[in-house]
Scaffold this motif. Structure first.
Motif, PDB file in Angstrom:
ATOM      1  N   GLY A  58       9.128 -15.804   5.854  1.00 55.79           N
ATOM      2  CA  GLY A  58       8.186 -15.277   4.884  1.00 55.79           C
ATOM      3  C   GLY A  58       6.956 -14.606   5.464  1.00 55.79           C
ATOM      4  O   GLY A  58       6.157 -14.025   4.707  1.00 55.79           O
ATOM      5  N   SER A  59       6.775 -14.657   6.761  1.00 57.81           N
ATOM      6  CA  SER A  59       5.651 -13.950   7.376  1.00 57.81           C
ATOM      7  C   SER A  59       5.809 -12.446   7.172  1.00 57.81           C
ATOM      8  O   SER A  59       6.931 -11.931   7.214  1.00 57.81           O
ATOM      9  N   THR A  60       4.698 -11.764   6.971  1.00 52.09           N
ATOM     10  CA  THR A  60       4.740 -10.344   6.620  1.00 52.09           C
ATOM     11  C   THR A  60       3.889  -9.492   7.549  1.00 52.09           C
ATOM     12  O   THR A  60       2.976  -9.989   8.220  1.00 52.09           O
ATOM     13  N   ALA A  61       4.211  -8.206   7.567  1.00 54.21           N
ATOM     14  CA  ALA A  61       3.422  -7.225   8.308  1.00 54.21           C
ATOM     15  C   ALA A  61       3.443  -5.922   7.530  1.00 54.21           C
ATOM     16  O   ALA A  61       4.437  -5.611   6.867  1.00 54.21           O
ATOM     17  N   TYR A  62       2.350  -5.174   7.619  1.00 51.06           N
ATOM     18  CA  TYR A  62       2.207  -3.935   6.852  1.00 51.06           C
ATOM     19  C   TYR A  62       1.654  -2.825   7.739  1.00 51.06           C
ATOM     20  O   TYR A  62       0.813  -3.063   8.609  1.00 51.06           O
ATOM     21  N   LYS A  63       2.093  -1.619   7.464  1.00 50.50           N
ATOM     22  CA  LYS A  63       1.454  -0.460   8.063  1.00 50.50           C
ATOM     23  C   LYS A  63       0.078  -0.293   7.420  1.00 50.50           C
ATOM     24  O   LYS A  63      -0.137  -0.640   6.249  1.00 50.50           O
ATOM     25  N   ASP A  64      -0.826   0.273   8.177  1.00 51.04           N
ATOM     26  CA  ASP A  64      -2.212   0.378   7.708  1.00 51.04           C
ATOM     27  C   ASP A  64      -2.322   1.126   6.386  1.00 51.04           C
ATOM     28  O   ASP A  64      -3.168   0.790   5.545  1.00 51.04           O
ATOM     29  N   PHE A  65      -1.484   2.136   6.186  1.00 54.33           N
ATOM     30  CA  PHE A  65      -1.660   2.973   5.007  1.00 54.33           C
ATOM     31  C   PHE A  65      -1.201   2.310   3.713  1.00 54.33           C
ATOM     32  O   PHE A  65      -1.386   2.858   2.628  1.00 54.33           O
ATOM     33  N   VAL A  66      -0.604   1.116   3.792  1.00 50.54           N
ATOM     34  CA  VAL A  66      -0.224   0.397   2.576  1.00 50.54           C
ATOM     35  C   VAL A  66      -0.848  -0.992   2.502  1.00 50.54           C
ATOM     36  O   VAL A  66      -0.783  -1.642   1.455  1.00 50.54           O
ATOM     37  N   ARG A  67      -1.456  -1.421   3.579  1.00 47.46           N
ATOM     38  CA  ARG A  67      -2.016  -2.783   3.600  1.00 47.46           C
ATOM     39  C   ARG A  67      -3.075  -2.929   2.502  1.00 47.46           C
ATOM     40  O   ARG A  67      -3.942  -2.084   2.322  1.00 47.46           O
ATOM     41  N   GLY A  68      -2.970  -4.003   1.748  1.00 51.71           N
ATOM     42  CA  GLY A  68      -3.905  -4.244   0.648  1.00 51.71           C
ATOM     43  C   GLY A  68      -3.435  -3.688  -0.688  1.00 51.71           C
ATOM     44  O   GLY A  68      -3.971  -4.054  -1.738  1.00 51.71           O
ATOM     45  N   ARG A  69      -2.441  -2.783  -0.645  1.00 55.36           N
ATOM     46  CA  ARG A  69      -1.932  -2.203  -1.894  1.00 55.36           C
ATOM     47  C   ARG A  69      -0.473  -2.589  -2.143  1.00 55.36           C
ATOM     48  O   ARG A  69      -0.038  -2.653  -3.290  1.00 55.36           O
ATOM     49  N   PHE A  70       0.278  -2.820  -1.094  1.00 55.67           N
ATOM     50  CA  PHE A  70       1.688  -3.192  -1.216  1.00 55.67           C
ATOM     51  C   PHE A  70       1.851  -4.662  -0.823  1.00 55.67           C
ATOM     52  O   PHE A  70       1.193  -5.144   0.108  1.00 55.67           O
ATOM     53  N   THR A  71       2.760  -5.353  -1.506  1.00 60.17           N
ATOM     54  CA  THR A  71       3.059  -6.746  -1.182  1.00 60.17           C
ATOM     55  C   THR A  71       4.572  -6.927  -1.111  1.00 60.17           C
ATOM     56  O   THR A  71       5.263  -6.666  -2.090  1.00 60.17           O
ATOM     57  N   ILE A  72       5.038  -7.381   0.034  1.00 56.50           N
ATOM     58  CA  ILE A  72       6.464  -7.636   0.221  1.00 56.50           C
ATOM     59  C   ILE A  72       6.717  -9.132   0.049  1.00 56.50           C
ATOM     60  O   ILE A  72       5.879  -9.970   0.422  1.00 56.50           O
ATOM     61  N   TYR A  82      11.518  -7.993  -2.514  1.00 53.46           N
ATOM     62  CA  TYR A  82      10.714  -7.267  -3.489  1.00 53.46           C
ATOM     63  C   TYR A  82       9.601  -6.493  -2.782  1.00 53.46           C
ATOM     64  O   TYR A  82       9.169  -6.835  -1.694  1.00 53.46           O
ATOM     65  N   LEU A  83       9.133  -5.456  -3.462  1.00 52.52           N
ATOM     66  CA  LEU A  83       7.960  -4.728  -3.013  1.00 52.52           C
ATOM     67  C   LEU A  83       7.111  -4.422  -4.225  1.00 52.52           C
ATOM     68  O   LEU A  83       7.507  -3.643  -5.089  1.00 52.52           O
ATOM     69  N   ARG A  84       5.954  -5.036  -4.266  1.00 51.81           N
ATOM     70  CA  ARG A  84       5.006  -4.769  -5.335  1.00 51.81           C
ATOM     71  C   ARG A  84       4.032  -3.719  -4.812  1.00 51.81           C
ATOM     72  O   ARG A  84       3.375  -3.919  -3.790  1.00 51.81           O
ATOM     73  N   MET A  85       3.955  -2.607  -5.520  1.00 50.74           N
ATOM     74  CA  MET A  85       3.085  -1.509  -5.108  1.00 50.74           C
ATOM     75  C   MET A  85       2.028  -1.284  -6.177  1.00 50.74           C
ATOM     76  O   MET A  85       2.372  -1.112  -7.354  1.00 50.74           O
ATOM     77  N   LYS A  86       0.782  -1.272  -5.794  1.00 52.55           N
ATOM     78  CA  LYS A  86      -0.305  -1.023  -6.739  1.00 52.55           C
ATOM     79  C   LYS A  86      -1.211   0.065  -6.193  1.00 52.55           C
ATOM     80  O   LYS A  86      -1.159   0.401  -5.010  1.00 52.55           O
ATOM     81  N   ASN A  87      -2.030   0.596  -7.082  1.00 54.18           N
ATOM     82  CA  ASN A  87      -2.930   1.698  -6.708  1.00 54.18           C
ATOM     83  C   ASN A  87      -2.174   2.792  -5.955  1.00 54.18           C
ATOM     84  O   ASN A  87      -2.590   3.247  -4.880  1.00 54.18           O
ATOM     85  N   LEU A  88      -1.078   3.219  -6.535  1.00 54.06           N
ATOM     86  CA  LEU A  88      -0.240   4.215  -5.877  1.00 54.06           C
ATOM     87  C   LEU A  88      -0.940   5.560  -5.783  1.00 54.06           C
ATOM     88  O   LEU A  88      -1.720   5.945  -6.674  1.00 54.06           O
ATOM     89  N   LYS A  89      -0.664   6.261  -4.705  1.00 58.39           N
ATOM     90  CA  LYS A  89      -1.265   7.570  -4.436  1.00 58.39           C
ATOM     91  C   LYS A  89      -0.158   8.610  -4.332  1.00 58.39           C
ATOM     92  O   LYS A  89       0.997   8.269  -4.018  1.00 58.39           O
ATOM     93  N   PRO A  90      -0.484   9.880  -4.566  1.00 58.07           N
ATOM     94  CA  PRO A  90       0.543  10.935  -4.466  1.00 58.07           C
ATOM     95  C   PRO A  90       1.292  10.909  -3.128  1.00 58.07           C
ATOM     96  O   PRO A  90       2.484  11.208  -3.079  1.00 58.07           O
ATOM     97  N   LYS A  91       0.617  10.542  -2.039  1.00 58.88           N
ATOM     98  CA  LYS A  91       1.269  10.509  -0.736  1.00 58.88           C
ATOM     99  C   LYS A  91       2.287   9.386  -0.606  1.00 58.88           C
ATOM    100  O   LYS A  91       3.051   9.344   0.352  1.00 58.88           O
ATOM    101  N   ASN A  92       2.302   8.460  -1.577  1.00 56.90           N
ATOM    102  CA  ASN A  92       3.309   7.393  -1.571  1.00 56.90           C
ATOM    103  C   ASN A  92       4.648   7.858  -2.142  1.00 56.90           C
ATOM    104  O   ASN A  92       5.610   7.102  -2.129  1.00 56.90           O
TER     105      ASN A  92
END
Length: 118
Positions: A58-72, A82-92
Motif C-alpha cells: 500500500g505504500s505510494t509514490a507520485y510524480k511531482d505534477f500530480v502529487r496532492g491532486r491524485f490519490t492511488i 483506483y486513481l482518484r483525480m481532483k483539481n484536474l487541469k487541461p494538461k492532465n
C-alpha cells in the motif's frame, strides 16, 4: 490468461474530479507493484509515462505534477486499483493505463480517456 480493464474516464471541466478503476484478472494482482501510466495526446505507446505507483503493502509514490491532486489505492481482495483525480487541469488530458511497475507488455489494457476542457 491475464486481462486488464480500466474504466472511469470521461470529460470534465478544469478543477473537476474523476475516479479511475483498474481490474486485473488472473490472481496475480496482489503480488504486483502497480502503477497508473498516461499517454499524452498524439504520443506513441512507447512514451507512456508512469504517474503514480503503489506497492503490494500500500505504500505510494507520485510524480511531482500530480502529487496532492491524485490519490492511488488498491483493494487486493477485489484485484482492483483506483486513481482518484481532483483539481484536474487541461494538461492532465491523456489516456490512462494501469500496469505493473516495471511495466509488462502482457498487462496493457485498452486504457481510459480523460479529457479536461472548458
Amino acid at each position: 490468461q491475464v486481462k486488464v480493464v480500466e474504466s472511469g474516464g470521461g470529460s470534465v471541466q478544469p478543477g473537476g474530479s474523476l475516479s479511475l478503476s483498474c481490474t486485473v484478472s488472473g490472481s496475480i494482482f496482489r503480488f504486483l507493484t502497480m502503477g497508473w501510466y498516461r499517454q499524452a495526446p498524439g504520443a506513441p505507446g512507447e512514451q507512456r509515462e508512469l504517474v503514480t505507483t503503489i506497492l503490494t503493502n500500500g505504500s505510494t509514490a507520485y510524480k511531482d505534477f500530480v502529487r496532492g491532486r491524485f490519490t492511488i489505492s488498491r483493494d487486493n481482495d477485489k484485484d482492483t486499483m483506483y486513481l482518484r483525480m481532483k483539481n484536474l487541469k487541461p494538461k492532465n488530458k491523456a489516456i490512462y493505463y494501469c500496469n505493473s511497475v516495471p511495466r509488462r507488455a502482457t498487462l496493457w489494457g485498452q486504457g481510459t480517456q480523460v479529457t479536461v476542457s472548458s
